[in-house]
Each structure stands twice: as structure tokens, then as C-alpha cells.
Design an enzyme around this catalytic site. Sequence first.
Site, mmCIF file in Angstrom:
data_model
loop_
_atom_site.group_PDB
_atom_site.id
_atom_site.type_symbol
_atom_site.label_atom_id
_atom_site.label_comp_id
_atom_site.label_asym_id
_atom_site.label_seq_id
_atom_site.Cartn_x
_atom_site.Cartn_y
_atom_site.Cartn_z
ATOM 1 N N TYR A 229 3.927 6.161 10.112
ATOM 2 C CA TYR A 229 3.075 5.057 9.672
ATOM 3 C C TYR A 229 3.897 3.968 8.975
ATOM 4 O O TYR A 229 3.705 2.779 9.222
ATOM 5 C CB TYR A 229 1.997 5.594 8.723
ATOM 6 C CG TYR A 229 0.822 4.656 8.519
ATOM 7 C CD1 TYR A 229 -0.364 4.841 9.226
ATOM 8 C CD2 TYR A 229 0.886 3.588 7.617
ATOM 9 C CE1 TYR A 229 -1.445 3.985 9.042
ATOM 10 C CE2 TYR A 229 -0.185 2.731 7.432
ATOM 11 C CZ TYR A 229 -1.352 2.940 8.149
ATOM 12 O OH TYR A 229 -2.412 2.087 7.974
ATOM 13 N N LYS B 81 0.426 -0.076 14.967
ATOM 14 C CA LYS B 81 1.827 -0.143 15.398
ATOM 15 C C LYS B 81 2.141 -1.407 16.213
ATOM 16 O O LYS B 81 3.317 -1.761 16.378
ATOM 17 C CB LYS B 81 2.173 1.088 16.255
ATOM 18 C CG LYS B 81 2.493 2.305 15.434
ATOM 19 C CD LYS B 81 3.908 2.238 14.869
ATOM 20 C CE LYS B 81 4.119 3.121 13.667
ATOM 21 N NZ LYS B 81 3.849 2.494 12.363
ATOM 22 N N PRO C 199 -5.191 0.579 18.568
ATOM 23 C CA PRO C 199 -4.934 0.027 17.230
ATOM 24 C C PRO C 199 -4.769 1.047 16.108
ATOM 25 O O PRO C 199 -4.198 0.703 15.070
ATOM 26 C CB PRO C 199 -6.156 -0.856 16.967
ATOM 27 C CG PRO C 199 -7.230 -0.304 17.834
ATOM 28 C CD PRO C 199 -6.549 0.246 19.054
ATOM 29 N N TYR D 259 -9.166 6.130 6.709
ATOM 30 C CA TYR D 259 -9.333 6.489 8.119
ATOM 31 C C TYR D 259 -10.268 7.681 8.138
ATOM 32 O O TYR D 259 -9.888 8.768 7.696
ATOM 33 C CB TYR D 259 -7.991 6.881 8.744
ATOM 34 C CG TYR D 259 -7.031 5.737 8.988
ATOM 35 C CD1 TYR D 259 -6.244 5.215 7.960
ATOM 36 C CD2 TYR D 259 -6.885 5.192 10.266
ATOM 37 C CE1 TYR D 259 -5.350 4.173 8.200
ATOM 38 C CE2 TYR D 259 -5.989 4.152 10.512
ATOM 39 C CZ TYR D 259 -5.226 3.647 9.483
ATOM 40 O OH TYR D 259 -4.341 2.628 9.723
ATOM 41 N N HIS E 265 0.859 -1.189 0.000
ATOM 42 C CA HIS E 265 0.000 0.000 0.000
ATOM 43 C C HIS E 265 0.890 1.232 0.000
ATOM 44 O O HIS E 265 1.728 1.405 0.877
ATOM 45 C CB HIS E 265 -0.924 0.003 1.225
ATOM 46 C CG HIS E 265 -2.121 -0.885 1.052
ATOM 47 N ND1 HIS E 265 -3.412 -0.445 1.128
ATOM 48 C CD2 HIS E 265 -2.203 -2.207 0.785
ATOM 49 C CE1 HIS E 265 -4.252 -1.440 0.900
ATOM 50 N NE2 HIS E 265 -3.540 -2.538 0.702
#
Length: 396
Positions: free
Chosen positions: A386, A298, A294, A205, A76
Site C-alpha cells: 500500500y 495504485k 481502484p 475499507y 496518513h
Amino acid sequence: MTEADRTRVAIVGAGPAGLLLSHLLAASGIDSVVLDQRSREEIENTIRAGILEQGTVDLLVSSSASSRVLTDGTRHDGIELRFAGEGHRIDFPGLVGRSVWLYPQHEVLRDLVAARLAAGQDLRFGASVERVEDADSDRPRVVGTDADGQPFEIDADFVVGADGSRSVVRPTVTGASTGGYFREYPFAWFGILCEAPPSSEELIYSNSENGFALISQRSPTVQRMYFQCDPEADPDALDEQRIWAELQSRVPGTTLREGTIFQRDVLRFRSFVAHRLRRGRVALIGDAAHTVPPTGAKGMNLAVADVVLLHEALTALLLENDDRPLDTFADVALRRIWKAQHFSWWMTSMLHVAPDASDFDRLRQLGELRSVVESEAGRTYLAEAYTGWPFETRLA
Ligand code: DHB
């Protein structure tokens, strides 16, 4: 009388941290015993998050722990942050030259269990550890009961607690069963797995007036989605229609592709860092040492970073009699742990709507989201965290 087994490293917990550590130790010529009270089926079928940092993937591949991540996983190159009805893409390679991979944790576990068993690893399922003795000596010992109900003792040069958030090794290190910095959140995630085509190619998100939702994927025919819920919510209380309505109301602008929901769970949010990560010849790694909420995925990646550090410390100690990397293990590990704690807390608080949020809080949150997406510096911080900071093994 129980006869004591002998190994160099006794690893409690056959999750990603414990199995990967045994794998790297074996490659360095250090034998270990891995113990877990769960069965192989239970370990391999626990549903967890799906995002692997670039560094995690590189390590799984270079250590031959998993090659499937490259064939069955999906790279991704970005995520979408959605708020106020608009989507904003965070382009990972464009910002930081790295990506992440969607490859569920249970697949990593299947690869690791298969690799360890093929290599003849002493891996004992159904083995409950009761306590660790003589942590301050050169010969710590793990005491427990095996799958047949027989007591066992394992003498080791080093003991590792990789046994998750309810760690039985932790009290030996911290002096108490909790023994850490702790934070709880007033919300949880309602997670589903469903049979449907993807609603989006990349993860979304989404912050909305009704609360947060995350649209993730598993395969062309199975999807994973979450929406913010009350921590006391009963996963069986909502019918499918209601679940879809909740999800849909939180991702305005996307029409979700619905399908049969075959798995549902409620994930509580906690942040935790143990007060100590090592005492003598006993160390904690993974969820035994820390838990993150969550958002941002991580958890497993942080466990892998602990493993890299502890592997280096144990090879120095056990092969070269050099205890310096072990002496700095906790300090080096904690620097990344607290960065990841901050990132997970930040993503969580920026995207969720607290039950007591005022209009000021909501508008401030939209200002924060805009500050991130409209600034290259803001997007770059998110992308760096991220996709994962480089592994560090020394104090600067
Ligand atoms: C998933 C879980 C997460 O916590 C996250 O931030 C991204 C993806 C998942 O399960 O797919």
C-alpha cells in the site's frame, strides 16, 4: 503541406505520467513536446483517486514538481480494514516505516501543469494525435490535428504514449488497439463527493454482507466515499437518502456524517496489462500500458514508477547514447506492474462481495481477512504494497 516540428521526446498525454516525464526530462536538459486532446480545464478537473505512495511524494517534492503536497495534502499513517462489524488498523510506520499521503490526483495535475507552463514547456492542449509513424527508426513521428483544426507532424528521437486507457499510441506498440492481458470484474464503485465533516480520520475499507464501502476524505469540509454497485448502475438513478442508506449499511459501527452530495460517478473495474510496453523508439507508460481496479489506489503511483524508469532510460539513450536501460525498461517495469496488478486484484477480491458469492465464498473471505489482520506478516505485506515498494531501475 504540414511543416514538421522537431523535439527530442514527443509525449502524447498530459496526465500525471506525461507531465511528470516532461518535468524530469527538462531537469536533465532534454526538451519535449506534450500533446493532449483535452483542454486544460478538463485535465485539471478530472476526479480521480487521492492516495500517493511515500515514494511518489518524495519524488514530487525533490523534483520541485509539487511542494503543495506537503502543505495541502495529509499524511496518513494507517488504514482500517473493517469486516464482521469490527475494525482493524494497519499501522504503516510501525510495520514498514513509511506512510501515504492523501492528495487528490487533480491537485497533482494542477501543480504539474503550473510548473511546466512556468518553465516554458511546449504543452499543447486540444491537440489530437492520430498516429505514430516510423516507430522502428531513429526518427519516429507523431501526426495529428491541433486545437485550430490544423494538421501537425512532430519528428522526435523518441515517442511516449502516456495517453490513458484509450491510448492512440498503443496500437503502434502492441499491433492492436487492445493488445493486452485483460480482466473485468462483476462490480463497480458508486463514488460521491459530499459537503460534510470527516466521518473518520483515516480511510476505512469495509467488507460487509451488503458489499464493500470505502470511506475516504478530501478536506475538513469535503469527503469522498464509495460503495460497491452494479457496473451498469446509473449514477443519477439513486436519490441522496438511498445513497446514504447504502453507504451506512456497509460500515456498521460508524455513524456517517451526511451532507449534500455534489458529485457522483460510477467507476468500472478492469485489470489490463499491454502485451508489449515498447517497440523501437516508442514506449507506453501509465494507463496506456496498464489499468488496475481502484481498490488500493495504485493507478497513479504505478504511472509514476514507469516515469522514473523511462526517464532513466531516455537520459542514458539521448545524453550518453547508451541503450541498455531502454532495453531492460519493459522487463523492469513489468515486475512492478504485475506486483501492483496482484495487490489491486487481491484487495478487490478480498473486500468485495461477488454477485454470485456462496456462503462458502463469504466465510472463506472472512478467514482471509482474519489471516491478514491477525498476523504481523500479513499486515506487513499489506503495508508494504500500500505504501509502495522502492523504485527499482535495474534487473536484479
Ligand atoms: C481513494 C481511492 C481509492 O481507490 C483508494 O483505494 C483510496 C482512496 C480516494 O479517492 O480517496
